[in-house]
Scaffold this active site. Structure first.
Site, short mmCIF file in Angstrom:
data_model
loop_
_atom_site.label_atom_id
_atom_site.label_comp_id
_atom_site.label_asym_id
_atom_site.label_seq_id
_atom_site.Cartn_x
_atom_site.Cartn_y
_atom_site.Cartn_z
N GLY A 250 50.75 44.66 38.45
CA GLY A 250 49.71 44.39 37.81
C GLY A 250 49.85 42.85 37.77
N GLY A 294 51.60 44.77 43.81
CA GLY A 294 50.86 45.33 44.87
C GLY A 294 50.10 44.22 45.42
N ARG A 332 35.07 45.93 46.12
CA ARG A 332 35.54 45.49 44.68
C ARG A 332 34.57 44.74 44.00
NH1 ARG A 332 39.03 42.48 43.56
NH2 ARG A 332 40.13 43.46 41.82
N CYS A 363 23.01 50.07 53.02
CA CYS A 363 21.65 50.50 52.41
C CYS A 363 21.84 50.67 51.06
CB CYS A 363 21.02 51.72 53.13
SG CYS A 363 20.45 51.12 54.65
N TYR A 392 43.75 46.15 48.31
CA TYR A 392 42.60 46.96 47.94
C TYR A 392 41.26 46.89 48.57
CZ TYR A 392 45.94 47.59 44.11
OH TYR A 392 47.16 48.04 43.56
N1 LLP Z 1 52.28 50.65 39.76
C1 LLP Z 1 51.36 51.69 39.62
C2 LLP Z 1 51.89 52.73 38.92
C3 LLP Z 1 50.06 51.25 39.68
O1 LLP Z 1 49.28 52.50 39.19
C4 LLP Z 1 49.65 50.03 40.23
C5 LLP Z 1 48.26 49.86 40.67
C6 LLP Z 1 50.39 49.32 40.89
C7 LLP Z 1 51.83 49.36 40.73
C8 LLP Z 1 50.13 48.03 41.49
O2 LLP Z 1 49.20 47.15 40.77
P1 LLP Z 1 49.17 45.60 41.36
O3 LLP Z 1 50.36 44.76 41.28
O4 LLP Z 1 48.60 45.85 42.67
O5 LLP Z 1 47.82 45.28 40.45
N2 LLP Z 1 41.67 49.36 42.99
C9 LLP Z 1 41.83 48.52 41.89
C10 LLP Z 1 43.29 48.43 41.37
C11 LLP Z 1 43.91 49.56 41.02
C12 LLP Z 1 45.41 49.47 40.87
C13 LLP Z 1 46.12 50.93 40.44
N3 LLP Z 1 47.12 50.86 40.25
C14 LLP Z 1 41.49 46.93 42.38
O6 LLP Z 1 40.94 46.93 43.50
O7 LLP Z 1 41.66 45.94 41.74
#
Ligand code: LLP
Length: 440
Positions: A250, A294, A332, A363, A392
């Site tokens: 996150g 991520g 997004r 479309c 993403y």
């Molecule tokens: N760990 C878990 C358990 C998670 O559910 C997630 C993201 C991460 C790590 C990694 O989070 P990051 O560092 O990437 O923020 N599709 C959405 C994001 C969904 C994230 C879901 N879980 C977007 O495009 O913003």
């Protein structure tokens, strides 16, 4: 003189955007558009920062959350950089294993892992299964009994009742989430006791994930407190000391003006000082800290190149510029109202002249990539680069309107390697079956 943007992004003397030593106008010509360009050195640099902060300095772990962007090449980079990997499906697990990623360094997540996925994870000896609910505990035990494997190391995913938003966090205390064992109802404690009793499972740690694109370190500290309190309770009630605390991912990144991410070092310092303080307060040793970034590893590493096509000017209202991709390669904006920045790659040094809205070719009226961006005069054939699209975008891409998905190219030190080929129309039909009775 080249003008430095971020990462290995420059404006080269030709006035073109350059990434990883490659002229993006050339890349667009060579590989076609839309095209994801991934900056390998940027990815590696982020990996190294996380490795240094959480693995080398702290003796913890950092697992790249592969849902942000995963291909075999990406798994190979993560392997080389010495990070662990977080996967959430059989498909992600398969991709990692095919790339030779060491199973022991994999955390397997998910709120509804299937019997087949769990079997695959156990048989390939993934490092840890992050168990989400009671059903999964039972299923896991059944499978282990069936295939007669050794005890499986697990972590328990817990819903800490902390929700982080971009600029704040709220301690909701709410239990209303599909993920993890709820704390307030006592389910987390019950799950902990159950794993301790099981001869088939070994309790390694606990896990939580409080949200995405978080800028404030307070949110992680709040989650750490709740989780360490839980470790203390488990210790009091069972005599078992949980050694590992995974605080999820996150970490926020810069997408557009107004985004103010902390550095990885700052996040790390805040997390460890909070963990140390709360461990002392609750009378338990400081757990081994694990994080799962991520977006912060791949987001700013990615740029999408599009070719500008048609345009429409509604006098006094808005000018739409349409590109050859859209919500199919980046949903997004439509889904979350995400705000991106862009640059005309072949006019990178031109002064801005007009405010336009970048529309995709799908479309659907909501298929907008950037609303109101200031750009030089844009003409058909120009190459638009939208920055910070590495996370993403590819993983959430679709074939809506039967658009073939774009290629992904990995750039480094002037070299560009295709890591995902562009889909063809034939690819769109690959899995289809036209029943004999319908063949004219
Ligand atoms: N760990 C878990 C358990 C998670 O559910 C997630 C993201 C991460 C790590 C990694 O989070 P990051 O560092 O990437 O923020 N599709 C959405 C994001 C969904 C994230 C879901 N879980 C977007 O495009 O913003």
């Amino acid at each position: 003189m080249p003008v430095k943007l971020h990462g290995t992004m420059f404006i080269n003397p030709a006035g073109h955007l350059e990434i990883g030593g490659c002229d993006t106008v050339q890349l667009a010509r060579e590989f076609g558009t839309p095209l994801w360009v991934m900056d390998e050195n940027y990815i590696r640099q982020q990996c190294r920062l996380f490795k240094k902060a959480f693995i080398d300095n702290l003796g913890g772990d950092a697992a790249y959350a592969s849902k942000a962007f995963l291909t075999q090449a990406m798994a190979a980079i993560i392997k080389e950089e010495g990070l662990s990997l977080d996967v959430v499906s059989g498909g992600e697990l398969f991709t990692a294993l095919q790339a030779g990623f060491p199973a022991r360094r994999i955390y397997f997540h998910g709120n509804n892992k299937s019997r087949e996925e769990l079997k695959m994870a156990i048989q390939s000896h993934v490092g840890k299964i992050v168990v989400d609910n009671f059903y999964e505990l039972t299923l896991l035990e059944e499978i282990i009994q069936e295939i007669g494997d050794e005890p499986v190391p697990v972590m328990l995913r817990i819903a800490p009742g902390v929700e982080a938003h971009t600029h704040e966090y709220v301690q909701t205390g709410q239990e209303d989430t599909k993920f993890g064992f709820s704390l307030a109802s006592g389910q987390a404690l019950e799950a902990g006791k159950r794993v301790l009793k099981s001869e088939l499972l070994t309790l390694k740690g606990i896990h939580c994930h409080i949200g995405s694109q978080i800028f404030e370190t307070d949110s992680f500290a709040a989650a750490a407190e709740i989780m360490i309190d839980f470790i203390a309770q488990m210790y009091k009630k069972t005599g078992y000391l949980i050694g590992e605390l995974n605080l999820g991912g996150g970490f926020g990144i810069y997408y557009s003006k107004g985004d103010t991410p902390k550095t990885i070092e700052e996040y790390a310092e805040n997390i460890i000082s909070a963990a140390t303080e709360y461990a002392e307060r609750y009378g338990v040793p400081v757990p081994r800290i694990i994080v799962e970034p991520g977006r912060s590893i791949v987001g700013p590493a990615g740029t999408t190149l599009y070719t500008v096509g048609s345009y429409k000017e509604i006098p006094g209202i808005r000018k739409y510029i349409s590109v050859d991709g859209g919500m199919t390669d980046n949903i997004r904006t439509a889904l979350y109202g995400a705000v991106y920045e862009g640059i005309i790659a072949n006019k990178a040094l031109h002064e801005p002249e007009e405010i336009v809205t970048i529309a995709g070719k799908c479309c659907e009226s909501g298929d907008i990539l950037i609303k109101d961006i200031s750009l030089p005069r844009v003409e058909p054939g120009d190459i638009l680069a939208i920055t910070c699209t590495g996370a993403y975008g590819y993983t959430m891409a679709s074939n809506y309107n039967r658009l073939p998905r774009p290629a992904v190219v990995l750039v480094r030190d002037g070299q560009a390697d295709i890591i995902v080929r562009r889909e063809t129309y034939e690819d769109l039909l690959r899995q289809e079956v036209l029943p004999r009775r319908l063949r004219g």
